[in-house]
Design an enzyme around this catalytic site. Structure first.
Site, PDB file in Angstrom:
ATOM      1  N   GLY A   1       0.695  -1.060   0.123  1.00  9.93           N
ATOM      2  CA  GLY A   1      -0.006  -0.100   0.088  1.00  9.93           C
ATOM      3  C   GLY A   1       0.750   1.239   0.010  1.00  9.93           C
ATOM      4  O   GLY A   1       0.472   2.374   0.401  1.00  9.93           O
TER       5      GLY A   1
ATOM      6  N   ASP B   1      -1.190   8.678  -5.897  1.00 12.60           N
ATOM      7  CA  ASP B   1       0.177   8.120  -5.971  1.00 12.60           C
ATOM      8  C   ASP B   1       1.180   8.706  -6.998  1.00 12.60           C
ATOM      9  O   ASP B   1       2.216   8.990  -6.548  1.00 12.60           O
ATOM     10  CB  ASP B   1       0.018   6.591  -6.462  1.00 12.60           C
ATOM     11  CG  ASP B   1      -0.737   5.838  -5.248  1.00 12.60           C
ATOM     12  OD1 ASP B   1      -1.340   6.629  -4.326  1.00 12.60           O
ATOM     13  OD2 ASP B   1      -1.309   4.987  -5.720  1.00 12.60           O
TER      14      ASP B   1
ATOM     15  N   SER C   1       2.411   2.137  -2.736  1.00 10.42           N
ATOM     16  CA  SER C   1       2.742   2.742  -4.204  1.00 10.42           C
ATOM     17  C   SER C   1       4.167   2.341  -4.820  1.00 10.42           C
ATOM     18  O   SER C   1       4.714   3.101  -5.511  1.00 10.42           O
ATOM     19  CB  SER C   1       2.625   4.277  -4.518  1.00 10.42           C
ATOM     20  OG  SER C   1       1.369   4.594  -3.884  1.00 10.42           O
TER      21      SER C   1
END
Ligand code: GLA
Length: 393
Positions: free
Chosen positions: A133, A181, A135
């Site tokens: 999580g 992101d 990126s």
């Protein structure tokens, strides 16, 4: 032994990448590009709802060392997997292995802009945990884009570059992600949060350099895949909800309007809607609190964000809840200002905002208590906001 895993200096990563390039292809590096992963302090699952998000670029990087090879294909290897060859004479298309699709997608973005890419060899190293999580895919996309800019001698405007990378994720990885992101990995700067207004697409760099604050990231080691449908289903829920409410943007929707439309929205879309509207307000409040230097105000906002992601948006998981609960039990007396899950969810990492003097002790508690509760050993590190994608000199 300290619990917090130290970061590897970029210069060391660049050296390792150059050695990899030499070992695999017998070439000396001529260009090295790096781009970071990100952590999000607050503003989750609302970047695709015109909301606000508040991430920063981690001091954990994907680094790519490269040299031109005089041919018309890219040969790319990494310590992680098999070496791939990507033909460059024709438009890139998705294929196997899957990880290379992030690279192929970015190559295609340049090709679609009429920019021809010369043949090159490249070696990739990374300190961005995969599936956590944080990126890692955006970091690979953004590092690739930065590398290609250097190889063709042309820089794209930062916004265009981030959008190119987002499109690579959509078209080549099958994840209909928002802009958070890729924006964080592109626009990130040392000592700055990247506050993104996802309606205008404008990032604002917010100072975050107080040495008394430390951001601790705890990887639950529960693997997270965003291309398995859960992410796309949530995004669809929000689109359906907005259509029922009949407004052009979630930014124009009030809590009262969600309440009034509750039955028409139906479950679970009504709860998804409540999350979106609440999270937009919480993130705006967090940005105001940061501007005022009121860090304590972030605690309740982060707590409410996590609860809403768990109960209304349903993207948390027992392991994330366990990690957050441990941080909550440590509490403000133990130096925890706030804690929540971060990123897309369904596994991955939590973010805990700490008083710096307590950061190592907090990490040790998270490590020990999480292990006791789940039998799994987490990976925990601290990061200050770092620089976005750039060529490493
Ligand atoms: C993933 C996506 C982002 C964002 C987050 C949730 O990281 O790539 O665009 O939607 O999930 O906030």
């Amino acid at each position: 032994m300290p619990t917090l895993i130290p970061s590897v200096p970029l210069a060391d990563l660049a050296k390792t990448a150059a050695e990899g390039l030499r070992g695999a292809f017998g070439r000396e590096v001529s260009l090295t590009a790096a781009a970071p992963g990100r952590v999000n302090l607050i503003g989750e699952h609302i970047d695709y709802c015109d909301g606000f998000v508040l991430p920063f670029a981690l001091d954990r990087y994907v680094v790519i060392a490269a040299a031109l090879n005089g041919g018309d294909a890219a040969r790319i290897g990494s310590t992680e997997g098999e070496t791939v060859t990507i033909p460059l004479a024709a438009p890139a298309t998705p294929g196997q292995p899957k990880w290379a699709n992030y690279v192929r997608g970015v190559i295609r973005g340049f090709q679609d802009r009429g920019i021809a890419i010369p043949g090159f060899d490249a070696w990739i190293v990374s300190t961005v945990p995969v599936g956590a999580g944080l990126s890692s895919s955006a970091a690979l996309e953004c590092a690739t884009a930065t590398l290609l800019e250097g190889l063709v001698g042309r820089q794209l405007p930062l916004r265009d570059k981030a959008l190119l990378c987002q499109k690579a994720e959509h078209d080549f990885a099958g994840v209909p992600c928002g802009i958070m992101d890729q924006f964080a990995s592109t626009f990130g700067m040392a000592d700055r949060l990247v506050l993104i207004d996802c309606r205008s697409g404008e990032p604002t760099l917010v100072p975050f350099s107080n040495p008394n604050l430390t951001v601790v990231i705890a990887n639950t080691m529960v693997h997270h895949e965003l291309d398995d449908g859960g992410y796309a289903a949530r995004r669809k829920n929000t689109e359906d909800g907005l259509a029922v409410i009949g407004k052009p943007s979630w930014r124009d929707v009030t809590p009262g309007e969600v309440e009034a439309a509750w039955d028409r929205l139906g479950d679970p879309v009504n709860r998804r809607a409540r999350h979106v509207v609440g999270e937009i307000a919480r993130t705006a409040a967090a940005a105001r609190a940061l501007e005022a230097g009121d860090f304590a105000a972030l605690g309740p906002l982060m707590a409410a964000s996590h609860d809403s992601l768990r109960d209304d948006f349903e993207v948390s998981c027992p392991e994330l809840d366990t990690m957050v609960d441990i941080a909550r039990r440590i509490g403000i007396t133990g130096g925890v200002i706030g804690a929540r899950m971060t990123g897309g969810g369904f596994g991955g990492s939590t973010v805990t905002l700490c008083d710096s003097g307590h950061a190592e002790a907090i990490a040790a508690r998270l490590h020990a208590d999480y292990r006791a509760a789940t039998g799994v050993t987490p990976e925990i590190f601290a990061s200050r906001p770092a620089r976005g994608g750039h060529v490493v000199r």
